[in-house]
Every structure is written in structure tokens, then in C-alpha cells.
Design an enzyme around this catalytic site. Structure first.
Site, mmCIF file in Angstrom:
data_model
loop_
_atom_site.group_PDB
_atom_site.id
_atom_site.type_symbol
_atom_site.label_atom_id
_atom_site.label_comp_id
_atom_site.label_asym_id
_atom_site.label_seq_id
_atom_site.Cartn_x
_atom_site.Cartn_y
_atom_site.Cartn_z
ATOM 1 N N ALA A 88 0.848 -1.196 0.000
ATOM 2 C CA ALA A 88 0.000 0.000 0.000
ATOM 3 C C ALA A 88 0.881 1.244 0.000
ATOM 4 O O ALA A 88 2.084 1.162 0.272
ATOM 5 C CB ALA A 88 -0.900 0.024 1.234
ATOM 6 N N SER A 90 1.321 3.607 2.397
ATOM 7 C CA SER A 90 0.895 3.417 3.781
ATOM 8 C C SER A 90 1.212 4.575 4.715
ATOM 9 O O SER A 90 1.009 4.444 5.925
ATOM 10 C CB SER A 90 1.532 2.140 4.332
ATOM 11 O OG SER A 90 2.942 2.208 4.243
ATOM 12 N N SER A 131 -6.623 -1.287 8.544
ATOM 13 C CA SER A 131 -5.897 -0.383 9.440
ATOM 14 C C SER A 131 -6.808 0.227 10.501
ATOM 15 O O SER A 131 -7.981 0.534 10.244
ATOM 16 C CB SER A 131 -5.266 0.745 8.618
ATOM 17 O OG SER A 131 -4.760 1.766 9.447
ATOM 18 N N GLU A 133 -6.592 3.125 11.369
ATOM 19 C CA GLU A 133 -6.887 4.488 10.923
ATOM 20 C C GLU A 133 -8.298 4.612 10.372
ATOM 21 O O GLU A 133 -8.851 5.709 10.304
ATOM 22 C CB GLU A 133 -5.875 4.931 9.873
ATOM 23 C CG GLU A 133 -4.492 5.234 10.412
ATOM 24 C CD GLU A 133 -4.418 6.544 11.202
ATOM 25 O OE1 GLU A 133 -5.233 7.446 10.935
ATOM 26 O OE2 GLU A 133 -3.553 6.654 12.080
ATOM 27 N N TYR A 154 -5.710 8.067 3.158
ATOM 28 C CA TYR A 154 -5.223 6.712 3.421
ATOM 29 C C TYR A 154 -6.311 5.878 4.097
ATOM 30 O O TYR A 154 -6.586 4.741 3.691
ATOM 31 C CB TYR A 154 -3.983 6.762 4.316
ATOM 32 C CG TYR A 154 -3.585 5.423 4.885
ATOM 33 C CD1 TYR A 154 -2.916 4.488 4.108
ATOM 34 C CD2 TYR A 154 -3.881 5.099 6.210
ATOM 35 C CE1 TYR A 154 -2.560 3.245 4.636
ATOM 36 C CE2 TYR A 154 -3.523 3.867 6.749
ATOM 37 C CZ TYR A 154 -2.861 2.947 5.952
ATOM 38 O OH TYR A 154 -2.514 1.720 6.486
ATOM 39 N N LYS A 158 -8.209 2.539 2.696
ATOM 40 C CA LYS A 158 -8.226 1.284 3.435
ATOM 41 C C LYS A 158 -9.658 0.831 3.717
ATOM 42 O O LYS A 158 -9.949 -0.371 3.733
ATOM 43 C CB LYS A 158 -7.462 1.449 4.755
ATOM 44 C CG LYS A 158 -5.962 1.355 4.618
ATOM 45 C CD LYS A 158 -5.507 -0.051 4.261
ATOM 46 C CE LYS A 158 -4.011 -0.200 4.280
ATOM 47 N NZ LYS A 158 -3.564 -1.572 3.902
#
Length: 348
Positions: A88, A90, A131, A133, A154, A158
Site C-alpha cells: 500500500a 501506507s 488499518s 486508521e 489513506y 483502506k
């Protein structure tokens, strides 16, 4: 029969530890690497052998997850039993600067791999590196049932991959799983990520090679764990009878400020003399606190982390001191020897 695994992102922190783990379990491991004019395989150099060697079990293939045709070819030719999708763009802060690229790689890359698996007609198990996140501004602790509130390109990318993985699981009966991993660090962490940025800066300051460490939001809190332990979770997830999604973390929380204090105090330095705030490292939308609710992973996978925050910092500090040629304090090494006497990964 020897199991075959394909790892995207094999040259990264997680990919390298996962490759070591799978090799130790007797797998034939295949990895996708990008062609570059400079070497980018340092994290797996110690386990690489010439593919002409008898019994070679680590095989690398040139490719890119932006190239659907090559992904299809690799999966068709290898016929893997398991695919671990770790590749990714990332870096969360960088995703604000290159949102389109982040979407193409981090989101659509997953589409290309899942489509290749679907079209192969084979029973291939798929692991998606989701993730923490994705939880963004959701109140902690965050579990598998917490509503996602992503706060970066990001995280949005994801989240796309997370839902697509579930969609292919439900729609096409693919053994597709999400591992929602909270922050996990190690001496192999990239130098632009805050944990490694801090430990490396402390060593450089100690050596007289650096005067200041510039950081952004010191109050951001994260659930920090040790990367080798988390790659074992990836493998465990694909060994279950049924595909599912799992949140993985330590269940603890520490701020970036605490990370800084711990790293500087390890070598007897006062962090306030060296750390300055630079607004460029703040995100347009911040994530204040991420803490994993680990009830499910403990109950179903019977997994608990051995390395917590303070020990993690010691391990990373020892490793960066060793790289710099300094006398290593050894507290981090003692932690590893005590808690992982039969470790399967290389000593960094």
C-alpha cells in the site's frame, strides 16, 4: 503438500517478518517486488537464496499492484494457497499530499488482487491488511463493531478495501479476511514513520549528527505493538475454519509525547532541549486516540501480545544504536531473549 503463500509488500516491515514466519512453517513463499534502479530488498536479504538453489523456498516476482494484468499472471502461474495483501501507500500524512495515488494503490490494488483470485477459480485464502486508521474520530476503544469515521485519504482507501474484502467474501464465497491492525512497530519500520523517526533521531543526536527533532501533534495517542507478533496474527486468521475480521492491538494507549520521553530518557537526554514542533507535520484532520478492543482476538485466536510500549521503545532504541555502531544498552535485547526464547525472526 507444501503450502504456497503470495505476499504483496514483502519488502516492507510486515512483509519481511511474515516471510520469515511462513518459511519457518515450511511454506513456499512468493513475493511481489517493484523494479527499481536501486536495491529495495534489504529487509529480506538475509532470507533470500538463489532461486536455482536446490530447495529454495523464497521466490520473488517483479510486479506492481497497479498492474492488473501482471497480478493476474502471477496468481495464475503460482497458484497460491494463501495471499497476504500488505502492499500500500501506507504513510497517512503523505496521503494528503498524494490522494489520487493513494487511492489507486491502497484501494484499487485490492480490487485487482481480489478479481484475480475470483477469476482463477481456485480456493485461495485472502488476507487484507486493514488499518486502525479507518476508525478515525470514533471514540476508543474500537472493536469490530465500532462505526468507521476515517480522517485521511489513506484511511478512506483502506476502508474501501475493507468493504470490498467483505463484499467478495459474501458475494463470491471467497475466504477473504480483514486484519484490522493497530500501530505495530519494530527496528524495520520505515524512517519516515514517527516511531522510527524518533528512535533514529535520538541516536543521531547522541552521536552529534543531528541537533533537532521536528514533530507534529505530540498529543495524538496510539495503541503501539510489536510487528513480529502481529504477523503471526495474519497467519492465524487464515488458518480458521471460517473467514472473519479481527481487531488486533495491545489494548493500551500512549501519546507521541510519551514515545519521545521514553526514547530520550533511555539514553539520559532531556527531550525538551531537542524537540521542536513543525506545523507541516500536522494533518488537515487529526485522529486523536486509537485503542484496540481485543476481546475477540483473545477469545477466538487465543492471542495476547507479549511486548508492550516501554519494551518496544527499548527494542527499537537498541537496534538503532547497534546500526550506528554504538555500545548497546541491551535492555531491549533482554526483553526479546526473555519473552521470545525460540524466536523465528532475525535479530535486527
Amino acid at each position: 503438500m507444501i503450502k504456497k503463500a503470495l505476499i504483496t509488500g514483502i519488502t516492507g516491515q510486515d512483509g519481511s517478518y511474515l516471510a520469515e514466519l511462513l518459511l519457518s512453517k515450511g511454506y513456499e513463499v512468493h513475493g511481489i517486488i517493484r523494479r527499481a534502479s536501486t536495491f529495495n530488498t534489504s529487509r529480506i536479504g538475509h532470507i533470500y537464496v538463489d532461486p536455482h538453489s536446490i530447495g529454495a523456498k523464497l521466490l520473488l516476482h517483479y510486479g506492481d499492484i497497479s498492474d492488473a494484468e501482471q497480478i493476474n499472471n502471477i496468481i495464475f502461474n503460482i497458484k497460491p494457497d494463501e495471499v497476504y495483501h500488505l502492499a500500500a501507500q501506507s504513510h497517512v500524512r503523505v496521503s494528503f499530499d498524494i490522494p489520487e495515488y493513494t487511492g489507486n494503490i491502497t484501494a484499487l490494488g485490492t480490487t485487482r488482487i481480489l478479481e484475480a483470485i475470483r477469476r482463477s477459480g481456485r480456493k485461495i485464502k485472502f488476507y487484507q491488511a486493514s488499518s486502525s486508521e479507518m476508525f478515525g474520530s470514533a471514540l476508543p476503544p474500537q472493536s469490530e463493531n465500532t462505526q468507521f469515521q476515517p480522517q485521511s485519504p489513506y484511511a478512506c482507501a483502506k476502508l474501501y478495501s475493507y468493504w470490498l474484502t467483505k463484499n467478495y467474501r459474501d458475494g463470491y464465497n471467497i475466504f477473504a479476511c480483514n486484519g484490522i491492525l493497530f500501530n505495530h512497530e519494530s527496528p524495520r519500520r520505515g524512517e519516515t514513520f514517527v516511531s522510527r523517526k524518533v528512535t533514529q533521531a535520538v541516536v543521531n543526536i547522541l552521536a552529534g549528527k543531528q541537533n533537532k527533532l521536528y514533530l507534529g501533534n505530540l498529543e495524538a495517542k496510539r495503541d503501539w505493538g510489536y510487528a513480529p507478533e502481529y504477523t503471526e496474527i495474519m497467519w492465524k486468521i487464515l488458518q480458521q475454519d471460517k473467514p472473519d475480521d479481527y481487531v488486533t492491538g495491545t489494548g493500551g494507549s500512549n501519546s507521541v509525547k510519551e514515545l519521545v520521553e521514553t526514547a530520550f530518557s533511555y539514553v539520559g537526554l532531556d527531550w525538551e532541549k531537542y524537540v521542536e514542533i513543525d506545523s507541516r507535520y500536522f494533518r488537515p484532520t487529526e485522529v486523536n486516540s486509537l485503542i484496540a478492543d481485543t476481546k475477540k482476538v483473545k477469545k477466538v485466536l487465543r492471542w495476547q501480545p507479549k511486548i508492550k510500549f516501554n519494551d518496544l521503545v527499548k527494542i527499537m532504541m537498541d537496534a538503532d544504536m547497534r546500526i550506528a555502531g554504538m555500545k548497546v544498552i541491551g535492555e531491549g535485547d533482554k526483553v526479546i531473549q526473555k519473552k521470545f526464547p525460540d524466536r523465528w525472526w532475525k535479530v535486527d
